[in-house]
Scaffold this motif. Structure first.
Motif, PDB file in Angstrom:
ATOM      1  N   LEU A  19       0.813  -1.216   0.000  1.00  0.00           N
ATOM      2  CA  LEU A  19       0.000   0.000   0.000  1.00  0.00           C
ATOM      3  C   LEU A  19       0.848   1.268   0.000  1.00  0.00           C
ATOM      4  O   LEU A  19       0.351   2.340  -0.350  1.00  0.00           O
ATOM      5  CB  LEU A  19      -0.939   0.001   1.210  1.00  0.00           C
ATOM      6  CG  LEU A  19      -2.061  -1.033   1.172  1.00  0.00           C
ATOM      7  CD1 LEU A  19      -2.793  -1.075   2.506  1.00  0.00           C
ATOM      8  CD2 LEU A  19      -3.038  -0.735   0.046  1.00  0.00           C
ATOM      9  N   ARG A  20       2.124   1.157   0.370  1.00  0.00           N
ATOM     10  CA  ARG A  20       3.008   2.328   0.393  1.00  0.00           C
ATOM     11  C   ARG A  20       3.656   2.595  -0.954  1.00  0.00           C
ATOM     12  O   ARG A  20       4.322   3.616  -1.135  1.00  0.00           O
ATOM     13  CB  ARG A  20       4.104   2.148   1.446  1.00  0.00           C
ATOM     14  CG  ARG A  20       3.595   1.969   2.870  1.00  0.00           C
ATOM     15  CD  ARG A  20       4.703   2.197   3.872  1.00  0.00           C
ATOM     16  NE  ARG A  20       5.841   1.321   3.658  1.00  0.00           N
ATOM     17  CZ  ARG A  20       5.982   0.119   4.235  1.00  0.00           C
ATOM     18  NH1 ARG A  20       5.044  -0.325   5.060  1.00  0.00           N
ATOM     19  NH2 ARG A  20       7.056  -0.628   4.008  1.00  0.00           N
ATOM     20  N   ALA A  21       3.494   1.678  -1.892  1.00  0.00           N
ATOM     21  CA  ALA A  21       4.144   1.831  -3.198  1.00  0.00           C
ATOM     22  C   ALA A  21       3.421   2.874  -4.031  1.00  0.00           C
ATOM     23  O   ALA A  21       2.210   2.777  -4.216  1.00  0.00           O
ATOM     24  CB  ALA A  21       4.177   0.496  -3.925  1.00  0.00           C
ATOM     25  N   PRO A  22       4.132   3.858  -4.565  1.00  0.00           N
ATOM     26  CA  PRO A  22       3.483   4.847  -5.429  1.00  0.00           C
ATOM     27  C   PRO A  22       3.412   4.340  -6.869  1.00  0.00           C
ATOM     28  O   PRO A  22       4.331   3.705  -7.364  1.00  0.00           O
ATOM     29  CB  PRO A  22       4.421   6.051  -5.338  1.00  0.00           C
ATOM     30  CG  PRO A  22       5.781   5.433  -5.135  1.00  0.00           C
ATOM     31  CD  PRO A  22       5.550   4.174  -4.326  1.00  0.00           C
ATOM     32  N   GLY A  23       2.287   4.595  -7.520  1.00  0.00           N
ATOM     33  CA  GLY A  23       2.219   4.313  -8.945  1.00  0.00           C
ATOM     34  C   GLY A  23       1.770   2.935  -9.333  1.00  0.00           C
ATOM     35  O   GLY A  23       1.799   2.590 -10.523  1.00  0.00           O
ATOM     36  N   LEU A  24       1.333   2.119  -8.369  1.00  0.00           N
ATOM     37  CA  LEU A  24       0.769   0.823  -8.738  1.00  0.00           C
ATOM     38  C   LEU A  24      -0.592   1.017  -9.406  1.00  0.00           C
ATOM     39  O   LEU A  24      -1.319   1.961  -9.087  1.00  0.00           O
ATOM     40  CB  LEU A  24       0.580  -0.056  -7.496  1.00  0.00           C
ATOM     41  CG  LEU A  24       1.787  -0.800  -6.936  1.00  0.00           C
ATOM     42  CD1 LEU A  24       1.425  -1.368  -5.562  1.00  0.00           C
ATOM     43  CD2 LEU A  24       2.232  -1.913  -7.869  1.00  0.00           C
ATOM     44  N   PRO A  25      -0.983   0.129 -10.305  1.00  0.00           N
ATOM     45  CA  PRO A  25      -2.360   0.156 -10.814  1.00  0.00           C
ATOM     46  C   PRO A  25      -3.356  -0.030  -9.666  1.00  0.00           C
ATOM     47  O   PRO A  25      -3.048  -0.665  -8.652  1.00  0.00           O
ATOM     48  CB  PRO A  25      -2.402  -1.026 -11.784  1.00  0.00           C
ATOM     49  CG  PRO A  25      -0.979  -1.214 -12.204  1.00  0.00           C
ATOM     50  CD  PRO A  25      -0.165  -0.887 -10.990  1.00  0.00           C
ATOM     51  N   ALA A  26      -4.560   0.514  -9.824  1.00  0.00           N
ATOM     52  CA  ALA A  26      -5.558   0.503  -8.756  1.00  0.00           C
ATOM     53  C   ALA A  26      -5.878  -0.901  -8.257  1.00  0.00           C
ATOM     54  O   ALA A  26      -6.147  -1.102  -7.067  1.00  0.00           O
ATOM     55  CB  ALA A  26      -6.830   1.194  -9.238  1.00  0.00           C
TER      56      ALA A  26
END
Length: 215
Positions: A197-204
């Motif tokens: 959940l802390r990763a930026p830029g993952l697909p929704a």
């Protein structure tokens, strides 16, 4: 991850079009067969020139526009399988060298040639790997190996070619690696899912999966 002295490079650029193959009496359409091409290749928002995906509902699109896999991982698989595993064998568009793709951060930005790319997610294996290698155990073994490769989205269209350097332009401060995301998914570990959940830029869809696993 920072660019080292030697610098990572693109070993080959691989493309392919959908083909039909028969598997246990069933006709399957797949574009997992990719082959190296010479010269500079145009990078579009959803794929490389000359490349297509057979099932756009699960492959390709802006968040999986280009797939990168490391030559070092291909060599590992060659030893593991006892067979030749050439560039493009895992359906990758870019075969890289000199960069550990397990350790790249989601949201990391690369410049290759005149294209700018952002790392989005690991590959989750499907049955097409079994089709490609003629080995039903391949999807399971791929998941267990922890060598998922990295999908990228295209931030700036351009051209690239074999031999180009891969320059890391930026990486998130709170790095969540492609390898961690893949391990969280395959292990069903709630604590690791929280880190996703802390990763930026993952697909929704990844955030939806992680929230469901944590909650």
């Amino acid at each position: 991850m920072c660019d080292d002295g030697a610098g990572p490079t693109v070993v080959s650029v691989n493309v392919g079009l959908p083909r039909t193959v028969e598997v246990d009496g069933t006709v399957v359409t797949t574009a997992i067969w990719k082959a190296p091409v010479a010269g500079r290749v145009a990078v579009g928002r959803c794929n490389l020139a000359g490349d297509r995906q057979a099932d756009p509902t699960v492959h390709g699109g802006v968040d999986k526009a280009v797939y990168a896999y490391a030559a070092e991982d291909l060599a590992w698989w060659a030893d593991e399988l006892g067979r030749d595993v050439p560039p493009g064998a895992f359906g990758e568009n870019l075969t890289t060298a000199g960069i550990d793709l397990r350790s790249v951060a989601v949201g990391e930005v690369w410049a290759i040639g005149s294209a700018v790319l952002a790392v989005t997610q690991p590959r989750v294996p499907c049955y097409k790997l079994a089709v490609r290698f003629g080995d039903r155990s391949l999807p399971r073994r791929f998941a267990a190996a922890g060598r998922p490769g990295a999908y990228v989205r295209v931030l700036q269209e351009g051209e690239l070619a074999a031999g180009d350097r891969l320059h890391v332009l930026s990486s998130p401060d709170q790095a969540v690696t492609v390898g961690l995301v893949a391990t969280a998914y395959h292990s069903h570990d709630a604590q690791l899912a929280g880190a996703v959940l802390r990763a930026p830029g993952l697909p929704a869809s990844w955030y939806d999966w992680a929230r469901a696993r944590v909650g």
